[in-house]
Design an enzyme around this catalytic site. Structure first.
Site, PDB file in Angstrom:
ATOM      1  N   GLU A  37     -13.389  -4.086   3.435  1.00  0.00           N
ATOM      2  CA  GLU A  37     -11.931  -4.057   3.253  1.00  0.00           C
ATOM      3  C   GLU A  37     -11.220  -4.805   4.380  1.00  0.00           C
ATOM      4  OE1 GLU A  37     -10.240  -3.293   0.759  1.00  0.00           O
ATOM      5  OE2 GLU A  37     -11.712  -2.257  -0.459  1.00  0.00           O
ATOM      6  N   TYR A 118      -3.074   0.838   3.241  1.00  0.00           N
ATOM      7  CA  TYR A 118      -3.946   0.274   2.204  1.00  0.00           C
ATOM      8  C   TYR A 118      -5.420   0.570   2.495  1.00  0.00           C
ATOM      9  CZ  TYR A 118      -7.016  -2.819  -0.137  1.00  0.00           C
ATOM     10  OH  TYR A 118      -8.080  -3.266  -0.859  1.00  0.00           O
ATOM     11  N   ASP A 136      -1.960  -3.144  -2.911  1.00  0.00           N
ATOM     12  CA  ASP A 136      -2.027  -4.451  -2.249  1.00  0.00           C
ATOM     13  C   ASP A 136      -1.286  -5.467  -3.126  1.00  0.00           C
ATOM     14  OD1 ASP A 136      -3.704  -4.943  -4.368  1.00  0.00           O
ATOM     15  OD2 ASP A 136      -5.355  -5.750  -3.170  1.00  0.00           O
TER      16      ASP A 136
END
Ligand code: SF4
Length: 330
Positions: A37, A118, A136
């Protein structure tokens, strides 16, 4: 949002068939998911894959990352850019080691360096199955179109509406699959310029599609001003060694990285022939670098001669790596 269960089920069924086989989708290891991520922020999937695999081979655990020497860590990250991400990863790894276990809660994840809302939602949902919706750019686009949201997505009121919509749309029974499915849809079908509504599992119920607004949405009014900047880098080689300098620890960006000098750092250098040009973009700046040969009599601090063997072990900035690519003298 109407017909939520129907839309969720259609999305889930599509995802099971259409999802790309990506290395971080083959694991539930929170450490590996976290690394992916962070790497995927600002960097394309195809670029991330080899970096992700090399990084996990080098640092397979949180402990290994926490103990990594910084120059080696930065060298492993070189090419991905935004080096604060690598430093934050290591700072967070040290905190996790001190905690004794990888945090499972969104609220604790959120406190770690480099982990925003996020990333915390992505790790909590994908690794631990906790019901947190990720938001996102892909998710914003899909939801803005699905709901025919006509507000400016750079405005906080619009963002709040879409955040609420994402929470409402989340499948609480399958948050991992759901979050990944919405992002995958945005990345592969509901793309910014060319939404493929005919292939979309959400087409039946998508208000933008129904109203013929898919290409018009989402609306983003604030325009970024692009700045173009021209710069030069000097390649000075003597006896097979090259002249480089290291950014000091207190440098605001790229601290610890090694770079080629610019002409103002070598005011007495004799400038030779131009070697090549390359472009490099950082946020809203597009740099054009001209790489030129140079020669010097004396070497001012902080520049130093670096041998080819040592060069291969140093963290080099992306611009320096681009400048050196293809040079045959080294
Ligand atoms: S139907 Fe079209 S606009 Fe709507 S979500 Fe799907 S791809 Fe996007």
């Amino acid at each position: 949002m109407t017909e939520l269960p129907v839309a969720r089920a259609a999305l889930a069924a599509w995802y099971e068939i259409a999802k790309r086989d990506l290395p971080w989708r083959r694991t539930r290891d929170p450490y590996a998911i976290w690394i992916s991520e962070i790497m995927l922020q600002q960097t394309r999937v195809a670029t991330v894959i080899p970096y992700y695999e090399r990084f996990l081979a080098l640092y397979p655990t949180v402990d290994a990352l926490a103990q990594a020497p910084e120059p080696e860590l930065l060298a492993a990250w070189a090419g991905l850019g935004y080096y604060s991400r690598a430093r934050n990863l290591q700072a967070a790894a040290k905190t996790i080691v001190a905690l004794g276990a990888f945090p499972r809660d969104h609220s604790i994840l959120r406190t770690l360096p480099g982990i925003g809302d996020y990333t915390a939602a992505a790790v909590a949902s994908i690794a631990f199955g906790h019901p947190h919706a990720v938001v996102d750019g892909n998710v914003v686009r899909v939801l803005a179109r699905f709901l025919a949201e006509t507000g400016d997505i750079s405005q906080s009121a619009t963002k709040s509406r879409l955040r609420l919509a994402a929470d409402e749309f989340l499948d609480p029974a399958q948050p991992s699959r759901h979050n990944q499915a919405v992002m995958e849809l945005g990345a592969t079908v509901c793309t910014p310029r060319d939404p493929q509504c005919a292939k979309c599992p959400l087409a039946n119920g998508c208000q933008a599609h129904e109203k013929g607004l898919a290409r018009e949405l989402p609306i983003k009014l604030s325009k970024t001003v692009i700045r173009r900047v021209e710069r030069s880098l000097l390649v000075v080689i003597r006896n097979g060694n090259i002249l480089l300098w290291q950014r000091p620890p207190e440098a605001a960006i790229l601290s610890g990285f090694w770079e080629l000098p610019e002409p103002h750092q070598l005011p007495n250098a004799k400038i030779g022939r131009a070697l090549h040009l390359f472009k490099h973009s950082i946020t809203n700046h597009i740099y054009t670098f001209q790489v030129v040969e140079g020669s010097v009599r004396r070497v001012p601090s902080p520049l130093e001669w670096v041998s080819p063997d040592r060069l291969s072990t140093l963290p080099l900035s992306t611009t320096t790596r681009k400048a050196l690519a293809g040079l045959t003298q080294l």
